[in-house]
Design a protein around this motif. Sequence first.
Motif, PDB file in Angstrom:
ATOM      1  N   PHE A 160      48.097  21.103  -8.014  1.00 37.22           N
ATOM      2  CA  PHE A 160      48.607  19.804  -8.746  1.00 37.22           C
ATOM      3  C   PHE A 160      49.897  20.163  -9.494  1.00 37.22           C
ATOM      4  CE2 PHE A 160      49.055  17.649 -12.547  1.00 37.22           C
ATOM      5  CZ  PHE A 160      49.412  16.118 -12.038  1.00 37.22           C
ATOM      6  N   GLN A 203      43.507  19.647   0.020  1.00 30.67           N
ATOM      7  CA  GLN A 203      43.941  19.872  -1.486  1.00 30.67           C
ATOM      8  C   GLN A 203      43.803  18.618  -2.152  1.00 30.67           C
ATOM      9  OE1 GLN A 203      47.997  20.836  -1.721  1.00 30.67           O
ATOM     10  NE2 GLN A 203      48.273  20.532  -3.831  1.00 30.67           N
ATOM     11  N   ALA A 204      43.888  17.508  -1.475  1.00 30.90           N
ATOM     12  CA  ALA A 204      43.842  15.903  -1.957  1.00 30.90           C
ATOM     13  C   ALA A 204      42.333  15.962  -2.251  1.00 30.90           C
ATOM     14  CB  ALA A 204      44.498  15.022  -1.111  1.00 30.90           C
ATOM     15  N   LYS A 205      41.482  16.237  -1.362  1.00 27.99           N
ATOM     16  CA  LYS A 205      40.231  16.181  -1.489  1.00 27.99           C
ATOM     17  C   LYS A 205      39.549  16.860  -2.730  1.00 27.99           C
ATOM     18  CE  LYS A 205      35.887  16.631   1.171  1.00 27.99           C
ATOM     19  NZ  LYS A 205      35.382  17.441   2.299  1.00 27.99           N
ATOM     20  N   ASN A 210      52.755  21.290  -7.071  1.00 30.30           N
ATOM     21  CA  ASN A 210      53.453  20.148  -6.430  1.00 30.30           C
ATOM     22  C   ASN A 210      54.188  19.042  -7.345  1.00 30.30           C
ATOM     23  OD1 ASN A 210      52.382  20.508  -3.809  1.00 30.30           O
ATOM     24  ND2 ASN A 210      50.436  20.018  -4.277  1.00 30.30           N
ATOM     25  N   LEU A 235      42.770   9.398   0.977  1.00 27.72           N
ATOM     26  CA  LEU A 235      43.244  10.764   0.784  1.00 27.72           C
ATOM     27  C   LEU A 235      44.202  11.276   1.939  1.00 27.72           C
ATOM     28  CD1 LEU A 235      40.231  12.276  -0.518  1.00 27.72           C
ATOM     29  CD2 LEU A 235      42.232  11.693  -1.878  1.00 27.72           C
ATOM     30  N   GLN A 284      47.396   9.749   1.281  1.00 25.04           N
ATOM     31  CA  GLN A 284      48.128  10.590   0.404  1.00 25.04           C
ATOM     32  C   GLN A 284      48.610  11.821   0.792  1.00 25.04           C
ATOM     33  OE1 GLN A 284      45.555  11.235  -2.980  1.00 25.04           O
ATOM     34  NE2 GLN A 284      47.119  12.269  -4.025  1.00 25.04           N
ATOM     35  N   ALA A 285      47.783  12.694   1.882  1.00 20.38           N
ATOM     36  CA  ALA A 285      48.195  13.930   2.186  1.00 20.38           C
ATOM     37  C   ALA A 285      49.333  13.582   3.127  1.00 20.38           C
ATOM     38  CB  ALA A 285      46.923  14.387   2.776  1.00 20.38           C
ATOM     39  N   GLN A 296      52.546  13.002   1.121  1.00 26.29           N
ATOM     40  CA  GLN A 296      53.025  14.139   0.420  1.00 26.29           C
ATOM     41  C   GLN A 296      53.748  15.147   1.446  1.00 26.29           C
ATOM     42  OE1 GLN A 296      49.741  16.671  -1.128  1.00 26.29           O
ATOM     43  NE2 GLN A 296      51.338  18.268  -2.168  1.00 26.29           N
ATOM     44  N   SER A 300      48.875  10.818 -12.546  1.00 26.37           N
ATOM     45  CA  SER A 300      47.694  11.432 -12.017  1.00 26.37           C
ATOM     46  C   SER A 300      47.173  12.086 -13.577  1.00 26.37           C
ATOM     47  CB  SER A 300      47.897  12.461 -11.190  1.00 26.37           C
ATOM     48  OG  SER A 300      48.219  11.855 -10.255  1.00 26.37           O
ATOM     49  N   GLY A 320      41.219  17.689  -5.254  1.00 26.37           N
ATOM     50  CA  GLY A 320      41.777  17.035  -6.294  1.00 26.37           C
ATOM     51  C   GLY A 320      40.969  15.680  -6.662  1.00 26.37           C
ATOM     52  N   PHE A 321      40.332  14.989  -5.833  1.00 25.38           N
ATOM     53  CA  PHE A 321      39.616  13.871  -5.821  1.00 25.38           C
ATOM     54  C   PHE A 321      38.141  14.356  -6.676  1.00 25.38           C
ATOM     55  CE2 PHE A 321      36.148  11.073  -4.443  1.00 25.38           C
ATOM     56  CZ  PHE A 321      36.770   9.812  -4.729  1.00 25.38           C
TER      57      PHE A 321
END
Length: 182
Positions: A167, A65-67, A170, A86, A89-90, A93, A128, A69-70
């Motif tokens: 996003f 999910q973070a990837k 979350n 990332l 960040q994951a 989270q 963000s 979003g990036f």
Amino acid sequence: MALINTIREKSGWAVGAIIIGLLLFMLGGDFLYGRNSLFGGNDRVVGEVAGEKVEYEDFNAALEQAKQGFIAQQGRQPDENAMGYLRDQAWNQILYRIAFQKEFDKLGLKVSDEELTDMVQGENPHPSIRQAFTDPQTGQFDRMKVIEYLRNLDKMPPQNQDAFRSFEANLSPSVWLSSIIT
């Protein structure tokens, strides 16, 4: 000469001992640490937070999910440095979700629809959102770009739609708390 004959006679044993040693070295970790199906099942736990185990699949889903979003934000695949960020960040989270979510539920803290709208397109956008929709030349946040993006979201590729929905999902108290803390 006698020494050479002795070595020739015993070389089969020496080669066999070396092969057995190599096999034990390569496979020994699984047998000694119980990570194979014979001795301990397939251990897929990557960590533990507040007594709750974090499975590899959960961490991998948060990382993916973070990837995504990036990729949606930057328009490119992350390099190794970005992947390290990332991963952190994951994990953070997951940590915030597990560590704080139970307390937020007990206290009844939730993000209302009005707060969610404000965090995406209102007066107080999430950091963000602010970063993604800031004009690089002027350094000013452009709220109209956010609104235009949301209007065209249903026409965008599925991965962009999924990234935005993730996003938005979350934007819970634990996520906005983590953005304040970090």
